[in-house]
Scaffold this active site. Structure first.
Site, mmCIF file in Angstrom:
data_model
loop_
_atom_site.group_PDB
_atom_site.id
_atom_site.type_symbol
_atom_site.label_atom_id
_atom_site.label_comp_id
_atom_site.label_asym_id
_atom_site.label_seq_id
_atom_site.Cartn_x
_atom_site.Cartn_y
_atom_site.Cartn_z
ATOM 1 C CE LYS A 198 50.998 32.011 44.742
ATOM 2 N NZ LYS A 198 50.509 33.211 45.487
ATOM 3 C CB CYS A 238 34.316 31.741 45.193
ATOM 4 S SG CYS A 238 34.540 30.816 46.696
ATOM 5 C CB SER A 266 40.246 33.585 38.436
ATOM 6 O OG SER A 266 41.569 33.413 37.984
ATOM 7 C CD GLU A 270 36.783 23.956 46.278
ATOM 8 O OE1 GLU A 270 35.790 24.365 45.637
ATOM 9 O OE2 GLU A 270 36.754 22.926 46.961
HETATM 10 P P1 NAD Z 1 43.892 36.477 39.482
HETATM 11 O O1 NAD Z 1 43.206 35.461 38.672
HETATM 12 O O2 NAD Z 1 45.061 37.202 38.910
HETATM 13 O O3 NAD Z 1 44.412 35.836 40.864
HETATM 14 C C1 NAD Z 1 43.589 35.033 41.677
HETATM 15 C C2 NAD Z 1 44.514 34.274 42.625
HETATM 16 O O4 NAD Z 1 45.303 33.366 41.875
HETATM 17 C C3 NAD Z 1 45.519 35.167 43.363
HETATM 18 O O5 NAD Z 1 45.623 34.720 44.698
HETATM 19 C C4 NAD Z 1 46.829 34.983 42.607
HETATM 20 O O6 NAD Z 1 47.955 35.101 43.451
HETATM 21 C C5 NAD Z 1 46.705 33.585 42.098
HETATM 22 N N1 NAD Z 1 47.392 33.381 40.834
HETATM 23 C C6 NAD Z 1 47.325 34.151 39.735
HETATM 24 N N2 NAD Z 1 48.081 33.641 38.739
HETATM 25 C C7 NAD Z 1 48.648 32.509 39.236
HETATM 26 C C8 NAD Z 1 49.533 31.517 38.709
HETATM 27 N N3 NAD Z 1 49.967 31.570 37.431
HETATM 28 N N4 NAD Z 1 49.905 30.498 39.508
HETATM 29 C C9 NAD Z 1 49.452 30.404 40.778
HETATM 30 N N5 NAD Z 1 48.619 31.308 41.330
HETATM 31 C C10 NAD Z 1 48.213 32.342 40.572
HETATM 32 O O7 NAD Z 1 42.798 37.521 39.895
HETATM 33 P P2 NAD Z 1 42.752 38.641 40.985
HETATM 34 O O8 NAD Z 1 42.607 39.965 40.299
HETATM 35 O O9 NAD Z 1 43.780 38.527 42.047
HETATM 36 O O10 NAD Z 1 41.366 38.229 41.631
HETATM 37 C C11 NAD Z 1 40.167 38.395 40.922
HETATM 38 C C12 NAD Z 1 39.611 37.108 40.411
HETATM 39 O O11 NAD Z 1 40.104 36.001 41.132
HETATM 40 C C13 NAD Z 1 38.116 37.109 40.623
HETATM 41 O O12 NAD Z 1 37.483 37.379 39.422
HETATM 42 C C14 NAD Z 1 37.775 35.745 41.145
HETATM 43 O O13 NAD Z 1 37.204 34.946 40.142
HETATM 44 C C15 NAD Z 1 39.074 35.112 41.496
HETATM 45 N N6 NAD Z 1 39.191 34.794 42.923
HETATM 46 C C16 NAD Z 1 38.483 33.745 43.366
HETATM 47 C C17 NAD Z 1 38.550 33.403 44.689
HETATM 48 C C18 NAD Z 1 37.771 32.233 45.225
HETATM 49 O O14 NAD Z 1 37.556 32.155 46.419
HETATM 50 N N7 NAD Z 1 37.371 31.288 44.363
HETATM 51 C C19 NAD Z 1 39.340 34.147 45.556
HETATM 52 C C20 NAD Z 1 40.074 35.228 45.068
HETATM 53 C C21 NAD Z 1 40.000 35.535 43.728
#
Ligand code: NAD
Length: 476
Positions: free
Chosen positions: A173, A282, A227, A248
């Site tokens: 996904k 990240c 996250s 990760e």
């Molecule tokens: P978020 O936590 O809502 O989403 C982060 C990612 O997780 C998105 O791709 C989302 O589609 C996915 N996601 C969210 N809820 C999910 C679930 N229940 N099941 C499966 N996937 C799910 O946050 P956001 O506003 O999209 O992004 C901001 C935060 O996300 C940042 O603070 C950062 O920590 C984190 N992030 C980290 C990375 C990384 O490379 N580690 C990349 C993108 C975002």
């Protein structure tokens, strides 16, 4: 220039439309660029069945045959680099050159893992006559993977590469905000002759998809990048099903600038890295702990480079930093800056949205930030740096380790003694000295503490995608 690709699910080797779609926006101008298919339960059931069949075919091929198909797909993606990079810049906003670099990087992940797949050695354990103990490594099965929006092509690449090179099948996904990178990967594998069902791509409502897939018996590994909060939630679901996870998660990377560092050069390098991908990485360096004797020179150089950073549309060749991904990030950044300034931080650059169309945020520097400000604990995941003075290396290490995150850490020093202490004491999965490069395909990447567990890339990158089986064979 190529247009944005048609967005489809890819299940059992076939492209699929859905009745429901959600719009995909260009973050540079908020225009609609695509219609994202939303998978329903029937689509997910089909993906599970296809992945099961795909696994039976794929896991029985030789690692070389699997590697050949992966390399063929990479050759196709390298040929299509401009088309893929164009789609990435449209949906993500990053400068076109950085999008091209991302495609290359994604291919490097595939190429490295394809070769590592041919080195998944077991071993023969010495034994008495008449019995052999043999340890073999086998693919774990079907992987349910979830990739985020910050690197639309190289993030999915990490997960697909690990799974396919190990002989696993995968249901990915990919991120709803930036789906085209994964669609382009699926196209390349389709054209390279990947057997049906080995790689399945779905989009939709993240929570619905993860809660449906993770408990299923067919899913033998959950791989997630995102996250810490979401990672923890998925880990809990996987634990109920006794399914292993590869996580990760977030970081809040510290940079320690020692008293022997070239403060001006370190300041410029730090700012250039901070604003890459608009800080949405990240491993992005965020908390800068600078020896008090270097603080003024370092901060001046950093702020000058921050203010000089050209922010704009990723298709403008002059642009160094594009927009952030969505309006959620703008709101989060503003709240962190307002809180820090209210608590006494000095705002030295940026701190505000640019314009009112597109999600542009000015490269931001906060200095002398009180440790109770939210930004000192929460990952800003945007173009925001905090620079604080420290008395000595002890305080730098103490401050760096003070958070529950432990993904990347950086330091500027030429002292072997300092490096030795940093290697011993910094609680991170990836430590970089005098460089802000945190990971390449050849080295293992991953975190400690709340930043997750498991490694991607390097010689360790396929560990999570394989199981270890011991065979005791008595001869007659
Ligand atoms: P978020 O936590 O809502 O989403 C982060 C990612 O997780 C998105 O791709 C989302 O589609 C996915 N996601 C969210 N809820 C999910 C679930 N229940 N099941 C499966 N996937 C799910 O946050 P956001 O506003 O999209 O992004 C901001 C935060 O996300 C940042 O603070 C950062 O920590 C984190 N992030 C980290 C990375 C990384 O490379 N580690 C990349 C993108 C975002």
């Amino acid at each position: 220039m190529a247009s944005y690709p048609e967005l489809r699910l890819y299940i059992g080797g076939a492209w699929r439309k859905t009745a429901e779609t959600i719009p995909v926006l260009n973050p540079a101008d908020e225009s609609v660029i695509g219609a994202l298919p939303v998978a329903g339960r029937a689509d997910l059931d089909d993906a599970l069945e296809a992945a099961d069949k795909g696994f039976r075919v794929w896991s029985r091929l030789s690692p070389r045959a699997r590697g050949d198909i992966i390399l063929r797909a990479c050759a196709i993606m390298r040929e299509r680099i401009d088309e893929i990079a164009h789609a990435i810049t449209l949906e993500h906003g990053k400068p076109f050159r950085q999008a091209q670099a991302e495609v290359i990087r994604g291919c490097e992940f595939f190429e490295w893992d394809a070769a590592e797949g041919q080195r998944l050695y077991g071993r023969v354990v010495p034994s008495e006559a008449g019995i052999r103990y043999i340890v073999v490594r086998q693919p774990v099965g079907t992987v349910a993977a979830f990739s985020p929006w910050n690197f639309p092509m190289s993030q999915p690449a990490r997960k697909i590469a690990g799974a396919l090179a190990s002989g696993c099948s995968i249901i990915l996904k990919a991120a709803e905000e930036t789906p085209a990178g994964a669609v382009h990967i699926a196209r390349a594998f389709h054209d390279a002759g990947l057997p049906a069902g080995v790689f399945n791509l779905v989009f939709g409502r993240p929570a619905e998809i993860s809660s449906y897939l993770i408990p299923k018996d067919q899913v033998r590994l959950v791989a997630f990048t995102g996250s810490t909060n979401v990672g923890r939630h998925l880990t809990e679901m996987a634990a109920t099903a006794m399914t292993p996870v590869l996580m990760e998660l977030g970081g809040h990377a510290p940079v320690i600038v020692c008293d022997d560092a070239d403060a001006g050069r370190a300041g410029v390098l730090s700012a250039e890295r901070k604003y890459r991908n608009a800080g949405q990485v990240c491993t992005s360096p965020t908390r800068f702990f600078v020896h008090e004797s270097r603080f003024a020179a370092y901060t001046d150089a950093f702020v000058a480079r921050a203010k000089a950073t050209v922010t704009g549309d990723g298709f403008d060749p002059a642009t160094e930093m594009g927009p952030v991904a969505n309006d959620r990030r703008l709101t989060a950044l503003q709240a962190l800056v307002d809180d820090a300034v209210a608590k006494g931080a000095r705002l030295l650059a940026g701190g505000h949205r640019i314009g009112n169309r597109g999600y542009f945020w000015a490269p931001t520097v906060l200095a002398d930030v009180p440790y109770d400000a939210r930004v000192m604990q929460e990952e800003p995941f945007g173009p925001l740096a905090v620079i604080n003075p420290v008395r000595d290396l002890d305080e730098g290490i103490m401050r760096a380790n003070d958070l529950p995150f432990g993904l990347a850490g950086y330091a500027f020093t030429h002292s072997a003694a300092n490096v030795d202490r940093l290697v011993d004491q910094l609680e991170v999965g990836n430590l970089s000295i005098n460089t802000l490069e945190a990971s390449v395909a050849e080295v293992p990447f991953g975190g400690v503490k709340y930043s997750g567990y498991g490694r991607e890339g390097g010689a360790e990158g396929l560990d999570h995608y394989t199981i270890i089986k011991n065979v005791s064979h008595r001869m007659a």
